[in-house]
Design an enzyme around this catalytic site. Structure first.
Site, mmCIF file in Angstrom:
data_model
loop_
_atom_site.group_PDB
_atom_site.id
_atom_site.type_symbol
_atom_site.label_atom_id
_atom_site.label_comp_id
_atom_site.label_asym_id
_atom_site.label_seq_id
_atom_site.Cartn_x
_atom_site.Cartn_y
_atom_site.Cartn_z
ATOM 1 N N HIS A 1 29.303 40.082 86.310
ATOM 2 C CA HIS A 1 28.299 39.057 86.619
ATOM 3 C C HIS A 1 26.929 39.341 86.013
ATOM 4 O O HIS A 1 25.894 39.211 86.674
ATOM 5 C CB HIS A 1 28.185 38.873 88.126
ATOM 6 N N HIS B 1 27.863 31.052 92.573
ATOM 7 C CA HIS B 1 28.749 31.924 93.337
ATOM 8 C C HIS B 1 28.688 31.624 94.836
ATOM 9 O O HIS B 1 28.670 32.544 95.663
ATOM 10 C CB HIS B 1 28.395 33.385 93.070
ATOM 11 N N GLU C 1 34.372 29.398 91.032
ATOM 12 C CA GLU C 1 33.423 29.762 89.982
ATOM 13 C C GLU C 1 33.843 29.126 88.662
ATOM 14 O O GLU C 1 34.578 29.717 87.869
ATOM 15 C CB GLU C 1 33.351 31.283 89.855
#
Length: 346
Positions: free
Chosen positions: A102, A176, A310
């Protein structure tokens, strides 16, 4: 419709979008974090359907769960925290073993975004802007990013992402948020009924890194084309479910055969959430590794308390052929959209 703005901790602002139906969406300028989404159940009672901290300082101090945040530069895991563009190697921070997750520890989830509210007859929303400089986090290119959250009176929340870079770079933005349609964390998501328009998912190794193989969902607990309860995957003993921590943390490639890319339903509340996107796929993560005891708004955290959708391209494309690319050529516009619509089961 209106927007309320509240000071948080003397350093951030929280923007709450209200539509005329009573739905609200609250967003921090820090991380672009969606802290709360209030929608009604079948009895007209409003409840929060996303996970968020009770104490907002936790977003900065305990950010490893990425609750509600904008993720970038690249969402997901980059194998060995490195990649090549035109035979030029780039080395990134490894923040999960040897890999990057991420965007690294200084990803967009920790950026204080510049926010511009807007409102018209049909919608209310905020525009979030950020400039990431060349070399930041090891990524090439000065990149200008805009993320727009828009709420309409038909209870649609649209997330739009746009960006341009002066160098060819890697970019895959997503949000997220952990959804729980029970409302106010009354239960886990085990009885959420999920439909996904996908016939293939990406195989993972023991470190949750894509192997380069696409697997057919046929006759597996990954076949959501006709809908199934999430708990079927939690209870499945297949290797891929076990690798993910007895659940899902996998990239699903969309077939684009159905009207919606994904549908989530919860029978006790009657809530339903549909998702449409122009992204090629999504990672569905069912909070298999969410730790116990974090102080969330409505109570303590625990395993399986939320499901993330996502939407994004696949970082596996940086190391394997045949996956949706995350490469953004210099001067080209990155433009993506995901729409979440909240309603009630008929």
């Amino acid at each position: 419709m209106r927007i309320d703005i509240k000071d948080i901790l003397g350093k951030w602002k929280e923007y709450t979008l209200f539509n005329d139906m009573g739905m609200t969406v609250s967003v921090l300028d820090y991380g672009g974090i969606i802290t709360e989404i209030m929608v009604p159940d079948r009895n007209g009672k409003f409840g929060n359907v996303v996970l968020g901290f009770k104490n907002y300082t936790e977003y900065e101090q305990n950010h490893s769960n990425y609750f509600g945040a904008i993720i970038g530069r690249v969402a997901g895991r980059i194998e060995d925290a490195s990649f090549e563009i035109n035979n030029q190697p780039y080395h990134l921070e490894a923040n999960e073993g040897h890999h990057q997750l991420h965007g690294g520890s200084k990803g967009f989830h920790q950026v204080k975004w510049s926010v511009t509210p807007f409102q018209n007859k049909k919608a209310v929303g905020i525009r979030l802007d950020h400039k990431s400089i060349d070399g930041e986090g090891g990524y090439p290119g000065n990149i200008d990013i805009t993320v727009t959250y828009t709420l309409t009176n038909d209870n649609k929340l649209t997330l739009e992402y746009s960006a341009t870079s002066d160098k060819t770079t890697a970019l895959a933005l997503t949000n997220h948020s952990y959804f729980n349609l029970n409302g106010d964390l009354k239960n886990t998501v085990e009885n959420h009924h999920v439909t996904i328009d996908s016939g293939h998912f990406v195989e993972l190794n023991q470190e949750l890194i894509p192997t380069g193989r696409l697997i057919s969902v046929d006759e597996t607990s990954f076949d959501f084309r006709g809908g199934r309860l999430l708990k079927e995957g939690f209870e499945d003993v297949s290797v891929q479910n076990k690798i993910a921590g007895k659940g899902y943390d996998h990239y699903f490639v969309f077939d684009h055969h159905l009207e919606n890319n994904a549908v989530v339903q919860e029978s006790s509340s009657g809530r339903i959430m549909t998702m449409k996107t122009d992204q090629p796929g999504m990672v569905m993560y069912t909070s298999n590794t969410l730790m116990d005891g974090l102080e969330l708004k409505e109570g303590p955290s625990r395993r399986y308390l939320g499901v993330c959708l996502e939407t994004q391209s696949s970082p596996a494309s940086l190391h394997h052929e045949g996956f949706p690319s995350v490469i953004l050529p210099a001067g080209e516009c990155y433009q993506k959209q995901t729409v979440f619509t909240f309603g009630l089961q008929s």
